[in-house]
Scaffold this motif. Structure first.
Motif, short mmCIF file in Angstrom:
data_model
loop_
_atom_site.label_atom_id
_atom_site.label_comp_id
_atom_site.label_asym_id
_atom_site.label_seq_id
_atom_site.Cartn_x
_atom_site.Cartn_y
_atom_site.Cartn_z
N ALA A 1 30.18 25.75 -4.09
CA ALA A 1 31.23 27.40 -3.84
C ALA A 1 30.50 27.68 -2.86
O ALA A 1 31.39 28.43 -2.46
CB ALA A 1 30.86 27.59 -5.14
N VAL A 2 29.66 27.39 -2.13
CA VAL A 2 29.80 28.32 -0.95
C VAL A 2 28.77 28.04 0.05
O VAL A 2 28.08 26.66 -0.80
CB VAL A 2 28.50 30.26 -1.32
CG1 VAL A 2 27.63 29.70 -2.27
CG2 VAL A 2 28.29 30.43 -0.27
N HIS A 3 28.97 27.75 1.45
CA HIS A 3 28.22 27.23 1.79
C HIS A 3 27.42 28.48 2.87
O HIS A 3 27.67 29.46 3.52
CB HIS A 3 28.81 26.90 3.31
CG HIS A 3 29.94 25.74 2.27
ND1 HIS A 3 29.80 23.84 1.91
CD2 HIS A 3 31.89 25.28 1.41
CE1 HIS A 3 30.36 23.74 1.07
NE2 HIS A 3 31.45 24.92 0.77
N LEU A 4 26.14 27.80 3.62
CA LEU A 4 25.54 28.61 4.11
C LEU A 4 25.53 28.77 5.93
O LEU A 4 24.98 29.36 6.35
CB LEU A 4 23.76 29.01 3.34
CG LEU A 4 23.70 29.37 1.96
CD1 LEU A 4 23.06 28.86 0.82
CD2 LEU A 4 25.03 30.49 2.04
N SER A 5 26.47 27.85 6.32
CA SER A 5 26.02 27.16 7.73
C SER A 5 26.90 28.14 8.73
O SER A 5 26.40 28.07 10.29
CB SER A 5 26.19 25.53 8.01
OG SER A 5 28.61 25.89 7.17
N GLU A 6 27.23 28.76 8.05
CA GLU A 6 27.49 29.94 9.32
C GLU A 6 27.07 31.84 9.05
O GLU A 6 27.81 32.54 9.60
CB GLU A 6 29.28 30.30 9.02
CG GLU A 6 29.82 28.80 10.14
CD GLU A 6 31.45 29.48 9.65
OE1 GLU A 6 32.28 29.95 9.94
OE2 GLU A 6 32.36 28.06 9.74
#
Length: 376
Positions: free
Chosen positions: A143-148
């Motif tokens: 639901a969420v991505h932290l790569s940026e």
């Protein structure tokens, strides 16, 4: 020194003026320029010193230059220990974010409520304020991505590390890009903070604001020697005798909080409990009613009280003493804010006398101790 001299935009400066913020606090004066310059920051200042606005304002300035991103890839991550603090921080982001011409979406996520609405609302979020457990659940659900992530904030880092979030924080940090801005804020500089500082921060600007002694001077402190079994009746006596309104009572456990509230209500004193076993809806409603003055007494544990931020709180009562002298200062610092007077009262049993002496020594102030015998 006005806010405009710190490098904030006219739109944010106007929003501050509309909210009657005219002069930055010492922590804000120090951290706002550092964050605007993309420096890593370790900020140490007491609760109520303005840390939240100190990082919210420059983050809003910086993020507006990098709003284009993939959906569900947030740019700013703020990690906090409690639901209440997550909501409180998000409200500050939203308050000042709406003053900017760009659309900046901020959102709070936390456990204790259904995850599905939070998953659906993650569309287009730029700034995410999260408790660690729920954040990891959202990551696992894609639901969420932290790569940026460009900026990571750990707010109330002292409590987060003390409360056993280390394993979750290690997982979260492992998901973040190596190149990012790191901002750590804490009420105290503990060994845990120093350790995580060495791991997370790159050439940080260390800002330590020590204002505890001056803020304590605006608080009238009293203590009563009360047998443990008589603390409940004596608490009710104090509230009724002095016709106290907006009383924040600290207790040591969920069980004790509930017991105090039940006795108060049986004696026609309007009170509610706020602790980790309460539903999020009940906690939010109790806090809202207390802040607005509709609720007379709020009884809380130390952990939950981290999210209680009230500008003019007249009474704080320690039903029992906290383990740490620093926590004592933090508790009573809930009153006497913004140079307003306040009253902090401690109910001290015979078994707590030695510990109370240690607290006074660490605080550098002597508190008048009154024998309650014969008062009720």
């Amino acid at each position: 020194m006005p806010f405009t001299s710190l490098g904030l935009s006219p739109a944010l400066s106007k929003a501050l003026a509309d909210q009657h913020f005219t002069t930055p606090t010492p922590i804000q004066q120090a951290v706002i320029p550092a964050i605007l310059n993309k420096r890593d920051v370790l900020g140490i200042a007491k609760t109520g010193s303005g840390k939240t606005a100190g990082y919210v304002l420059p983050i809003l300035m910086n993020i507006k230059h990098a709003l284009r991103t993939k959906n569900r890839h947030v740019k700013v991550l703020v990690v906090v220990p409690t639901r209440e603090l997550a909501v409180q921080v998000t409200e500050v982001f939203q308050l000042f974010g709406q003053a900017l011409p760009e659309t900046i979406k901020s959102m709070a996520v936390y456990g204790g409520v259904s995850i599905n609405p939070q998953m659906m609302s993650m569309q287009g979020v730029n700034i995410l304020v999260a408790t660690p457990g729920r954040l990891l659940e959202l990551v696992e659900a894609n639901a969420v991505h932290l790569s940026e992530i460009e900026t990571l904030v750990l707010d109330e880092a002292d409590k987060m590390l003390n409360l056993g979030f280390k394993a979750e924080m290690d997982k979260i940090i492992g998901l973040l890009p190596t190149k990012r801005q790191n901002l750590l804020f804490s009420a105290t500089l503990s060994k845990d903070i120093e350790n995580i500082n060495q791991i997370l921060l790159h050439d940080p600007e260390v800002i330590k604001i020590t204002e505890e002694s001056s803020s304590i001077d605006t608080i009238k402190q009293l203590a009563y020697l009360v047998p443990e079994e008589k603390k409940g009746p004596f608490l009710r006596h104090l509230i009724n005798k002095h016709d106290m309104k907006q009383v924040l009572v600290f207790a040591e456990s969920v069980f004790q909080v509930d017991a105090i509230v039940n006795k108060l209500r049986k004696n026609n004193i309007d009170a509610k409990a706020i602790h980790s076993k309460k539903s999020q809806g009940a906690r939010t409603e109790a806090l809202m009613n207390f802040k607005s003055g509709k609720l007379r007494v709020l009884v809380a544990t130390d952990l939950i009280a981290r999210g209680i931020d009230i500008s003019f709180l007249p009474y704080v009562i320690n039903y029992g003493l906290p383990r740490s002298p620093k926590d004592y200062v933090h508790r009573i610092g809930r009153t006497g804010r913004a140079e307003a007077s306040g009253e902090a009262i401690s109910l001290v049993s015979t078994n707590e006398l030695h510990h109370f002496e240690v607290i006074q020594k660490k605080m550098g102030k002597v508190v008048n101790l009154i024998d309650s015998n014969g008062m009720i």
